[in-house]
Scaffold this active site. Structure first.
Site, PDB file in Angstrom:
ATOM      1  N   LYS A  71      -8.147  56.423   1.131  1.00  0.00           N
ATOM      2  CA  LYS A  71      -7.190  56.859   0.116  1.00  0.00           C
ATOM      3  C   LYS A  71      -6.484  58.149   0.508  1.00  0.00           C
ATOM      4  O   LYS A  71      -5.396  58.437   0.014  1.00  0.00           O
ATOM      5  CB  LYS A  71      -7.874  57.004  -1.249  1.00  0.00           C
ATOM      6  CG  LYS A  71      -8.597  55.743  -1.735  1.00  0.00           C
ATOM      7  CD  LYS A  71      -7.760  54.500  -1.584  1.00  0.00           C
ATOM      8  CE  LYS A  71      -8.413  53.204  -2.018  1.00  0.00           C
ATOM      9  NZ  LYS A  71      -9.686  52.856  -1.419  1.00  0.00           N
ATOM     10  N   TYR A 285     -16.939  42.093  -7.747  1.00  0.00           N
ATOM     11  CA  TYR A 285     -16.601  43.430  -7.282  1.00  0.00           C
ATOM     12  C   TYR A 285     -17.749  44.418  -7.558  1.00  0.00           C
ATOM     13  O   TYR A 285     -18.254  44.481  -8.687  1.00  0.00           O
ATOM     14  CB  TYR A 285     -15.333  43.937  -7.994  1.00  0.00           C
ATOM     15  CG  TYR A 285     -15.030  45.376  -7.661  1.00  0.00           C
ATOM     16  CD1 TYR A 285     -14.236  45.699  -6.573  1.00  0.00           C
ATOM     17  CD2 TYR A 285     -15.586  46.416  -8.405  1.00  0.00           C
ATOM     18  CE1 TYR A 285     -13.988  47.020  -6.240  1.00  0.00           C
ATOM     19  CE2 TYR A 285     -15.351  47.744  -8.079  1.00  0.00           C
ATOM     20  CZ  TYR A 285     -14.551  48.038  -6.998  1.00  0.00           C
ATOM     21  OH  TYR A 285     -14.325  49.344  -6.666  1.00  0.00           O
ATOM     22  N   TYR A 311     -17.040  48.160  -0.398  1.00  0.00           N
ATOM     23  CA  TYR A 311     -15.889  47.754   0.436  1.00  0.00           C
ATOM     24  C   TYR A 311     -16.275  47.556   1.905  1.00  0.00           C
ATOM     25  O   TYR A 311     -16.336  46.429   2.405  1.00  0.00           O
ATOM     26  CB  TYR A 311     -14.784  48.814   0.361  1.00  0.00           C
ATOM     27  CG  TYR A 311     -14.166  49.000  -0.987  1.00  0.00           C
ATOM     28  CD1 TYR A 311     -13.098  48.213  -1.400  1.00  0.00           C
ATOM     29  CD2 TYR A 311     -14.634  49.988  -1.855  1.00  0.00           C
ATOM     30  CE1 TYR A 311     -12.506  48.404  -2.637  1.00  0.00           C
ATOM     31  CE2 TYR A 311     -14.052  50.185  -3.096  1.00  0.00           C
ATOM     32  CZ  TYR A 311     -12.988  49.388  -3.475  1.00  0.00           C
ATOM     33  OH  TYR A 311     -12.414  49.576  -4.693  1.00  0.00           O
TER      34      TYR A 311
HETATM   35  C1  LIG Z   1     -10.248  51.471  -1.645  1.00  0.00           C
HETATM   36  C2  LIG Z   1     -11.129  51.122  -0.514  1.00  0.00           C
HETATM   37  C3  LIG Z   1     -10.850  50.008   0.302  1.00  0.00           C
HETATM   38  C4  LIG Z   1      -9.749  49.025   0.018  1.00  0.00           C
HETATM   39  O1  LIG Z   1      -8.490  49.556   0.244  1.00  0.00           O
HETATM   40  P1  LIG Z   1      -7.267  48.975  -0.624  1.00  0.00           P
HETATM   41  O2  LIG Z   1      -6.095  49.719  -0.131  1.00  0.00           O
HETATM   42  O3  LIG Z   1      -7.616  49.271  -2.054  1.00  0.00           O
HETATM   43  O4  LIG Z   1      -7.178  47.523  -0.380  1.00  0.00           O
HETATM   44  C5  LIG Z   1     -11.662  49.770   1.376  1.00  0.00           C
HETATM   45  N1  LIG Z   1     -12.722  50.568   1.642  1.00  0.00           N
HETATM   46  C6  LIG Z   1     -13.027  51.644   0.881  1.00  0.00           C
HETATM   47  C7  LIG Z   1     -14.222  52.427   1.235  1.00  0.00           C
HETATM   48  C8  LIG Z   1     -12.242  51.954  -0.222  1.00  0.00           C
HETATM   49  O5  LIG Z   1     -12.555  53.016  -0.966  1.00  0.00           O
END
Ligand SMILES: *Cc1c(COP(=O)(O)O)cnc(C)c1O
Length: 356
Positions: A71, A285, A311
């Site tokens: 992010k 999720y 993720y």
């Molecule tokens: C937000 C996030 C993602 C996914 O990225 P997006 O742009 O939301 O698809 C992947 N890995 C981590 C650790 C994240 O925080």
């Protein structure tokens, strides 16, 4: 020697296109938040254990802000936009253990902006570590006003309502969408595509595939737009963590098209360039899977690297499973983009039974 006098060598061609792309990105407002470029490192013990292609890791867990993650690249453009619009407060949302929220509130703090964050209970986990540890603990350090909302809440409507309340008190709120995934934020991953191909050119590395976890879609959409702008056809595969394949791919495709419009370079986004494998989500999720924990343990023990349960761990599970299935047996080099999130491990302590 290349017999065609009009053709450039492949390396100078890609570097030239990287420079052109960099100039288009520079036309958009940006603040500095990340430690960039992030390293590109081989994972040779993992590659050897799996017996497939050589696997490289792009260390976007090392972007530097508030323990890092993907992010941060998006926030360089989003915070610049907020400042340009004279905002004094950011409003954003995510799941309880959101990495996006953690990095957003840290970025806001660095630029003297207040933050109001809405955390959606998407898992129903009742334990204190999940509700108040890990990322949430860090949100508190950065001074965010935190609101917990039940799963299934219309989070976009809730953000609008919160922003309206803030306006009534004289504040000037700026809404950052969940995951920072709009064309402004996705520019961060357009730039990551440029950065990666400059690194690969410097290493003399031919990348056969790029793979990463995909959620709110800004990361993959930015990369898709970046690859189109660089005119490379390197395959890119998102491993889904929430939506079914068709929904995920459509979301990524739509945002990639909007991102290309915002970037202003006019390259076509091909629908076939968007590909997601959503078989590794499990029950939903944020809900751990056995494959995810196995992948996290394997990477910790073989490479000394930490990933996250929501993720990057599911992304790794997908990559490892596909390598084992032989899906990449004709490839030499694949790059896994480590999107960060290991702070979330501390929020999942109660859900690790049996893994040690
Ligand atoms: C937000 C996030 C993602 C996914 O990225 P997006 O742009 O939301 O698809 C992947 N890995 C981590 C650790 C994240 O925080």
């Amino acid at each position: 020697m290349n017999p065609n006098p009009n053709a450039t060598t492949p390396v100078s061609g890609i570097l030239e296109r990287c420079h052109i792309l960099a100039r288009s990105i520079q036309a958009h407002p940006r603040v500095k938040l990340g430690h960039l470029p992030t390293p590109l490192e081989p994972m040779d013990r993992l590659s050897e254990a799996l017996g497939g292609p050589r696997i490289w890791v792009k260390r976007d867990d090392c972007t530097g802000l508030a323990s890092g993650g993907n992010k941060t690249r998006k926030l360089e453009f989003l915070i610049a936009d907020a400042l340009e619009k004279k905002a004094d407060t950011i409003v954003t949302q995510g799941a309880t253990q959101s990495n996006h929220v953690r990095q957003s509130v840290a970025a806001a703090a660095k630029f003297g902006l207040k933050s109001h964050v809405l955390l959606e209970d998407r898992t129903g986990f009742p334990d204190a570590e999940y509700k108040d540890g890990g990322n949430v603990l860090l949100d508190r350090f950065f001074g965010a006003v935190i609101e917990h909302l039940p799963g299934g809440t219309d989070m976009n409507a809730a953000m609008e309502a919160r922003a309206e309340d803030l306006r009534k008190t004289g504040a000037s709120p700026y809404i950052i969408p969940g995951g920072g995934s709009n064309p402004v934020g996705a520019l961060g991953y357009v730039d990551c595509a440029r950065e990666l191909f400059e690194q690969a050119a410097a290493e003399g590395l031919d990348i056969d595939l790029i793979i990463h976890a995909t959620g709110s879609s800004g990361t993959q959409a930015g990369l898709v737009a970046g690859l189109a702008a660089l005119e490379v056809d390197t395959p890119l595969l998102g491993i889904g963590v929430r939506a079914p394949q068709e929904t995920q791919e459509q979301m990524v495709y739509n945002l990639a098209c909007k991102t290309m419009d915002y970037l202003g370079m006019g390259h076509e986004i091909r629908r076939e360039a968007v590909s997601a494998d959503c078989r590794f989500v499990g029950q939903g999720y944020g809900l751990p899977t056995a494959g995810m924990w196995d992948a996290l343990k394997m990477l910790a023990e073989l490479e000394g690297l930490l990933f996250d349960p929501v993720y990057s761990g599911k992304g790794l599970d997908g990559m490892i499973s596909l390598v084992r299935e032989g899906a990449f047996s004709d490839m030499k080099n694949i790059v896994f983009i480590h999107t960060g999130g290991s702070v979330g491990l501390f929020g999942y302590r109660a859900h690790m039974e049996g893994i040690f």
